[in-house]
Design a protein around this motif. Structure first.
Motif, PDB file in Angstrom:
ATOM      1  N   GLU A 246      77.231  46.159  75.161  1.00 30.76           N
ATOM      2  CA  GLU A 246      76.619  46.579  76.574  1.00 30.76           C
ATOM      3  C   GLU A 246      75.407  45.500  76.633  1.00 30.76           C
ATOM      4  OE1 GLU A 246      74.038  50.257  77.499  1.00 30.76           O
ATOM      5  OE2 GLU A 246      76.301  50.741  77.597  1.00 30.76           O
ATOM      6  N   ALA A 251      78.859  47.451  80.137  1.00 28.09           N
ATOM      7  CA  ALA A 251      79.936  47.535  79.389  1.00 28.09           C
ATOM      8  C   ALA A 251      80.668  46.059  79.504  1.00 28.09           C
ATOM      9  CB  ALA A 251      80.785  48.636  79.594  1.00 28.09           C
ATOM     10  N   LYS A 278      69.296  49.064  70.873  1.00 21.70           N
ATOM     11  CA  LYS A 278      69.205  47.804  71.912  1.00 21.70           C
ATOM     12  C   LYS A 278      68.306  46.878  71.027  1.00 21.70           C
ATOM     13  CE  LYS A 278      70.391  49.676  76.393  1.00 21.70           C
ATOM     14  NZ  LYS A 278      70.799  51.059  76.028  1.00 21.70           N
TER      15      LYS A 278
END
Length: 666
Positions: A246, A251, A278
């Motif tokens: 992502e 995505a 992330k």
């Protein structure tokens, strides 16, 4: 026979001959001195060639322009993600989550007691595609050609099958792994490429007549849609899967763990999954790399220039001067390199001279770099620095792309005009294709692709849609031609179209027959031959083939290659071709150091002179030997004559002394 010198008269024949030969040898000494000077000059040219070759190597590294457009990509967690950035990347920051790594499909056979155990004979057909477990369907990968491998009694053992698969370069490495058991030898087949679209399907035409039962060669069959033991006879050890990530909440699915097209100009290297977390990827201009590249250019020039300066130096009366002092070839190289550096580059950008980025000559003739000036140029005109050094082509039309140039291409701006676009040969169906393919009924197509006749047999199946059928046809055709990407098969509303991947008059994709022709393409399908393009560069008809056009021989644009990727007919703007300093000096050094260059011509001349001097010295040495022999013969004869005269004189003196009335007899 010559007697020993001076034996009779006391005459120093050796000394006299040696003194005479010293005089005779003076011309030989002059030749030797002359040859030494030539040898020293030849050695000096060797040093010069080495220095210029080193400069040339450095320029080739700098002439591509990539080092002057460097960007850095820094990941906040390199254990999860690595990255690099190229010239088209845009400085920015990205939030990335790596959810899943891509994986290769891996299959294994049942165990065999020995690698010499017979597996069976027949044909293995390897195909790549996507397997949908929900619908239990397999869709061929249109971008991968089908590969058929023949297994005969000469290679029907486990080791023989392994070797046949590996030799076929089918994209499926196949080692034998031994698990240590009594029947521990297993053939392992792994798709070379990862990704869900690279799942394996292996069909078997078994010599025993049954390609599904798991006996003989059909033990290697693997149809993911079949039942175990009935065509699905290999065991799956790892499923084919895509990488999932992502990027800024978007995505992304990719077939490999090296992701090149998700962020323009950035290559992502996925190391491990870290779902739910992330990381930050920072893309920025790599100013240190640009500075290092400019410094490398300055250093490379100064090294070559320093060698030239030392070899041509005048160091004053009584001092040792450079071996190439006053040499016209060395002087010409020196002058031309300075001239090229003092010129300007017209690339259409804001930077046109080296002085604008802080590079200039000092009093002693070396280049120096003003870092403050370079940093200002990096901040204000980063994108223009590469054009100062590299060979560049910029077009005003986005569908006209600069490809290449040659040493004969003259820098300048050239108008491009297209009167005919190159097209591809194709066959267009006249009706929607039937999705039901039955063996021996409508499964064969005969075609001519780019001049090569091929026949294919499609897998008998009820295809889910026209996309799946098109993928099957493309995969089989490209497998038959032996060139992945030789045709592209598409459809519109279920109506199939086969097009050659080539452009121009040699392009051909013609369906000529087969029992599946009518049901798949209608009767008759529309066949269109490929057409070559017609266009001009600099108002002169251009050469080239397909979508590529090349500047005409003898024109200023000669060797300028462009790719026309579609668009309108007529005027298509201009292409501006420029040569930066690294490129133009590199091209000049190519000519200097080449087989017909000035250095080769000069050193060949010196070599020839040395060989001529060697011949003259050999001739003179031979002549001096004869001269010395003659001198020795003459002075030995003189010595003998004087000795005889001395003997006569002594005899006469004695006789006179014995005469009556002589003083001795009184």
């Amino acid at each position: 026979m010559v007697s020993a010198a001076g034996i009779g008269s006391g005459l120093d024949v050796n000394g006299i001959v040696e003194q005479l030969m010293l005089s005779e040898r003076k011309p030989l000494a002059a030749l030797t001195k002359q040859e030494l000077a030539h040898t020293q000059k030849l050695s000096a040219f060797g040093q010069l060639r080495g220095a210029l070759a080193g400069f040339q190597t450095a320029l080739k590294d700098l002439g591509s322009g990539s080092k002057f457009q460097a960007l850095s990509a820094v990941s906040s967690d390199t254990k999860v993600l690595g990255a690099s950035a190229g010239g088209k990347a845009i400085p920015a920051s990205y939030q990335i989550e790596v959810k899943q790594l891509a994986q290769q499909h891996k299959l294994a056979s049942a165990g065999y007691a020995s690698t010499d155990d017979v597996v069976g004979s027949g044909t293995l057909t390897i195909q790549f595609g996507s397997y949908d477990s929900v619908s239990n369907s397999f869709t061929a990968n249109a971008g991968k050609a089908v590969k058929s491998i023949s297994i005969d009694p000469a290679n029907n053992t486990l080791a023989g099958v392994r070797d046949a698969i590996n030799a076929a370069n089918a994209g499926v490495p196949a080692p034998i792994v031994n698990d240590g058991g009594a029947a521990g030898n297993r053939l392992v087949l792994t798709a070379a490429d990862s990704g869900a679209a690279n799942s394996l399907k292996i069909s078997v035409a078994d010599g025993d007549g049954n390609g599904l039962d798991g006996g003989s060669l059909s033990a290697l069959a693997y149809d993911p849609t079949a039942a175990a033991g009935s065509g699905k006879n290999l065991s799956q050890k790892a499923a084919a899967r895509d990488a999932l990530l992502e990027i800024d909440g978007i995505a992304v699915t990719q077939p490999t763990n090296t992701v090149k097209n998700a962020i323009e100009g950035v290559t992502l290297n996925l190391v491990q999954a870290n779902a739910g977390e992330k990381l930050t990827l920072a893309v920025s201009r790599d100013t240190r790399a640009v500075t290092a590249a400019v410094e490398a250019f300055v250093k490379a020039y100064n090294n070559a220039s320093g060698t030239l300066k030392n070899l041509t130096a005048f160091n004053g009366p009584g001092a040792q001067n450079g071996a190439l002092l006053g040499d016209s070839t060395a002087r010409a190289i020196q002058v031309e390199m300075r001239s090229l550096l003092n010129g300007s580059v017209d690339s259409g950008g804001a930077l046109t001279t080296l002085s604008q980025i802080g590079v200039g000559f000092t009093r002693d003739g070396t280049l120096a770099l003003d870092n403050a000036k370079l940093n200002t140029a990096i901040d204000k005109n980063f994108d223009d620095i590469a054009a100062l050094f590299a060979k560049m082509g910029k077009t005003s039309d986005s569908l006209v792309n600069y490809s290449a140039s040659t040493a004969k291409t003259v820098p300048g701006s050239y108008a491009v005009n297209v009167t005919q676009l190159a097209t591809r040969g194709a066959t267009q169906g006249s009706q929607a294709a039937a999705l039901s393919v039955q063996a021996g009924v409508n499964d064969r197509l005969d075609l001519t692709v780019d001049g090569k006749a091929v026949s294919i047999v499609l897998a008998a199946a009820e295809y889910a849609d026209a996309d799946a059928l098109a993928a099957e046809i493309q995969s089989k055709i490209n497998g038959a031609t032996g060139a992945a990407g030789s045709v592209l098969v598409s459809h519109s509303g279920g109506v199939l179209n086969i097009a050659s991947a080539l452009y121009g008059s040699a392009s051909q994709a013609k369906v000529t027959g087969g029992n599946g022709m009518a049901g798949l393409f209608g009767a008759p399908p529309a066949v269109t031959p490929g057409v070559g393009g017609a266009r001009t560069i600099n108002c002169v008809a251009a050469g080239g083939s397909g979508q590529t056009l090349t500047g005409a021989i003898g024109n200023a644009s000669e060797g300028l290659a462009l790719r026309i990727a579609g668009g309108a007919l007529g005027a298509r703007g201009n292409v501006t071709f420029s040569q930066g300093y690294a490129s133009r000096i590199g091209q000049y050094l190519d000519s200097v150091l080449g087989d017909e260059g000035s250095l080769k011509t000069r050193t060949d001349g010196i070599d020839s002179s040395i060989k001529n001097l060697d011949r003259r010295q050999e001739q003179m040495e031979a002549r001096l030997v004869q001269i010395e022999k003659r001198y020795r013969a003459q002075f030995t004869a003189l010595d003998s004559m004087l000795a005889s005269m001395n003997s006569t004189s002594s005899f006469l003196t004695q006789q006179l002394a014995n005469l009556p009335g002589s003083s001795r007899n009184k």
